[in-house]
Every structure is written in structure tokens, then in C-alpha cells.
Design a protein around this motif. Sequence first.
Motif, PDB file in Angstrom:
ATOM      1  N   ASP A 223       1.039  -1.205   0.342  1.00  0.00           N
ATOM      2  CA  ASP A 223       0.015  -0.170  -0.016  1.00  0.00           C
ATOM      3  C   ASP A 223       0.738   1.439   0.646  1.00  0.00           C
ATOM      4  OD1 ASP A 223      -2.711   0.904   0.036  1.00  0.00           O
ATOM      5  OD2 ASP A 223      -1.662   1.979   2.102  1.00  0.00           O
ATOM      6  N   ARG A 224       1.427   1.407   1.098  1.00  0.00           N
ATOM      7  CA  ARG A 224       2.769   1.943   0.413  1.00  0.00           C
ATOM      8  C   ARG A 224       3.944   2.667  -0.298  1.00  0.00           C
ATOM      9  NH1 ARG A 224       4.689   0.142   5.530  1.00  0.00           N
ATOM     10  NH2 ARG A 224       6.322  -0.353   4.437  1.00  0.00           N
ATOM     11  N   TYR A 225       3.622   1.451  -1.390  1.00  0.00           N
ATOM     12  CA  TYR A 225       4.261   1.851  -3.068  1.00  0.00           C
ATOM     13  C   TYR A 225       3.050   1.953  -3.567  1.00  0.00           C
ATOM     14  CZ  TYR A 225       5.082  -0.592  -7.622  1.00  0.00           C
ATOM     15  OH  TYR A 225       4.789  -0.668  -8.845  1.00  0.00           O
ATOM     16  N   ILE A 229       3.693   6.186  -6.044  1.00  0.00           N
ATOM     17  CA  ILE A 229       3.640   5.647  -7.240  1.00  0.00           C
ATOM     18  C   ILE A 229       2.123   5.880  -7.936  1.00  0.00           C
ATOM     19  CG2 ILE A 229       4.547   3.273  -7.032  1.00  0.00           C
ATOM     20  CD1 ILE A 229       2.455   2.238  -8.478  1.00  0.00           C
ATOM     21  N   GLY A 230       0.607   6.018  -6.719  1.00  0.00           N
ATOM     22  CA  GLY A 230       0.060   6.636  -7.828  1.00  0.00           C
ATOM     23  C   GLY A 230       0.063   8.441  -7.582  1.00  0.00           C
ATOM     24  N   LEU A 231       0.738   8.802  -6.123  1.00  0.00           N
ATOM     25  CA  LEU A 231       0.992  10.328  -6.452  1.00  0.00           C
ATOM     26  C   LEU A 231       1.756  10.671  -7.206  1.00  0.00           C
ATOM     27  CD1 LEU A 231       0.065  13.073  -5.647  1.00  0.00           C
ATOM     28  CD2 LEU A 231       2.116  12.531  -3.500  1.00  0.00           C
ATOM     29  N   ALA A 232       2.931  10.178  -8.145  1.00  0.00           N
ATOM     30  CA  ALA A 232       4.466  10.793  -8.461  1.00  0.00           C
ATOM     31  C   ALA A 232       3.229  10.647  -9.904  1.00  0.00           C
ATOM     32  CB  ALA A 232       5.553   9.366  -8.375  1.00  0.00           C
ATOM     33  N   ASP A 279      11.462  11.531  -6.317  1.00  0.00           N
ATOM     34  CA  ASP A 279      11.142  11.676  -4.364  1.00  0.00           C
ATOM     35  C   ASP A 279      10.684  10.368  -4.285  1.00  0.00           C
ATOM     36  OD1 ASP A 279      13.482  12.989  -4.019  1.00  0.00           O
ATOM     37  OD2 ASP A 279      12.175  14.733  -3.413  1.00  0.00           O
ATOM     38  N   LEU A 280       9.010  10.466  -4.818  1.00  0.00           N
ATOM     39  CA  LEU A 280       8.095   9.563  -3.968  1.00  0.00           C
ATOM     40  C   LEU A 280       8.257   7.799  -5.447  1.00  0.00           C
ATOM     41  CD1 LEU A 280       5.207  11.711  -4.681  1.00  0.00           C
ATOM     42  CD2 LEU A 280       5.257  10.281  -3.034  1.00  0.00           C
ATOM     43  N   ALA A 284       8.570   4.948  -2.737  1.00  0.00           N
ATOM     44  CA  ALA A 284       7.522   3.278  -3.704  1.00  0.00           C
ATOM     45  C   ALA A 284       8.817   1.842  -3.806  1.00  0.00           C
ATOM     46  CB  ALA A 284       7.379   3.249  -5.291  1.00  0.00           C
ATOM     47  N   LEU A 285       9.893   2.286  -4.031  1.00  0.00           N
ATOM     48  CA  LEU A 285      11.381   1.039  -4.206  1.00  0.00           C
ATOM     49  C   LEU A 285      11.443   0.936  -3.205  1.00  0.00           C
ATOM     50  CD1 LEU A 285      13.204   2.810  -7.249  1.00  0.00           C
ATOM     51  CD2 LEU A 285      10.953   0.510  -7.316  1.00  0.00           C
TER      52      LEU A 285
END
Length: 310
Positions: A223-225, A229-232, A279-280, A284-285
Motif C-alpha cells: 500500500d505504501r508502494y 507511485i499513484g501520486l508520482a 522522491d516518491l 515506492a522502491l
Amino acid sequence: MDSDVTPEAAKATASPGDSVPPSRAIDAARARADCVLADCLNRQDGVCPSLDDAMRYGVLGTGKRLRPILVYLAGQALGASDDALDAPAAAVEMIHAYSLIHDDLPAMDDDDLRRGRPTVHRAFDEPSAILAGDALQTLAFEVLAATPHPRLGALVTTLARAAGRDGMAAGQAIDLGAVGSRMDLASLQRMHQHKTGALIRAAVRLGALTAVEESDPRLAALDRYAGAIGLAFQIQDDVLDVTGDTQTLGKTSGADAQRDKPTYPALLGLEPARERAQDLLAEALDALDVLGEKGTALAALARTMIDRDH
């Protein structure tokens, strides 16, 4: 089909335990999603053929298939079979397609181009576009609910919440209400976390829940990932609206500025917006570390999502 994987091979993608190059895994997931969606939409016995035509036009053909790819890759990373992932992958893409059809309507963004061709309400007409979107939304839940699964309730709830009043629909309402107004960074992020991020997070969760119980600690990492990536992904969309051209983007460039919509480049500046996306991506990574080698394809997809030109 944006892939070198044939339709015949698409339904025979690698099993979760196989070692597959990340690019091959992504292409296979995209091809499989195309085949599954075609199976859902290419019928000859529909009550209203013109409605079926509009639905097919809005879904099949071009498209990144990002959300179903996320379903497949997240599920595969945790051990799910592709057969089990087909229904949630198709369902989340139908929800995404319906949202684009409605987003393009004159009452919303009034766009003429989507994925390099006329939008559904231009290719058909406005009533047909509204009904095609409505039908795709309900078909998504029909496809998902018709597939037996021990966590079916959780899968349906995940998709419904992501699409509805506390998810994508809420984000679109905030977006429409923000036209011509000033928005601070926190408010802009909140809007995009709902409008774009909610369905991306749902796609990852749908894949994960197909494989494991809700109590599995890896769901929190995924979920953090997905949140990052959703915002990025949305920030990169904002950047491309400034730097891209209509032919490459497949939609009208500069549309956000023309509508006086709040964006990351408008608020932060172009280069700071790009830096924020990177940064995002790093966040994610980092979240994928818990998966080890099984997160390789998800990592490659994240990089592709941010380092793109359309």
C-alpha cells in the motif's frame, strides 16, 4: 496491443514461481489484460449493440493497462495464479475506463481526444458515452462478483471504496470545484490521492488480496508502494501537460492551464515537480524491499510510470 506477446501466449503467462525478466512480465500482464477484457466485451448477443460498441470503443484498443498490470504483478509477487487475477484485473480497468469516458464529457473536462483518437462522446454521442460509462461500472462488479474467491467480499469492497464517494469520485468532485481557485500543496495532494491514487492503490490491493489474507504484513508495504507511485504518476501527468505535445500524449496538451486547474508545476514549478516525482519513486522502491526479488517487476513498472513521455 502494445506488446510483443501474442494473444495466444497471453493466457499462458509465467507462473508465480518462474523467473521472468521484468519487462517481459509487464508485457505479458498487459497482453493478458487485453485478452481478458476482449473476452468480457466482445459478445454477439447483446440487447443493444450500439451500447456494446461504445463500451468496446472506450476500453479496447489503445491504453497503458497500468491498473490491471499492477493487479497481476502484485498478485504474482505474493503467489497468486494469473487465472485468479483475471477478474480483478478486468474489473479495475473497466472502472478506470468508465471514469475516463465520464471525465471527458462536456459537463466535466469536455475533451475531444483520448489515447490519440476521438473521445467516446465525440465518436458516438453524449448519451451513448454516459450509458457506456454506467454500463462499464456495473459490468466491473458483475465480473468481479461472478468469480468465486474466499475473500470476495474484501475484493468487492476494495474496488467500491476506491471508485466511490471517498475515492475517485470524490477526487473528481474536488478537482472540478478547484478550477480557477488557489490550492495549497496539501490540498492538491489530497485531491490527487483520491482522483488518481485511489484506483492505483486498489489495483495493488486487489492483486495482493487475491493471494493472501488481509492480515498479511506485506499488504501494508504494498500500500505504501501504491500510494507513492499513484501520486508520482499524477505529478508526471501534470508535468507532461506542460512539456508534452498532443500527438505524443494522445490527448490535448496544455489543457490543465487552459482550464486554470491547479497542478504541481503551477504550484511548485516544473523542476521541483519533477524532483517530487523522483522522491516518491524512491519511496515506492524502498517499500518493495520486503518482497526481495519478487518485487523486481513492480519496481520496473514504477520506474516506467514516472520516466515516460505520455
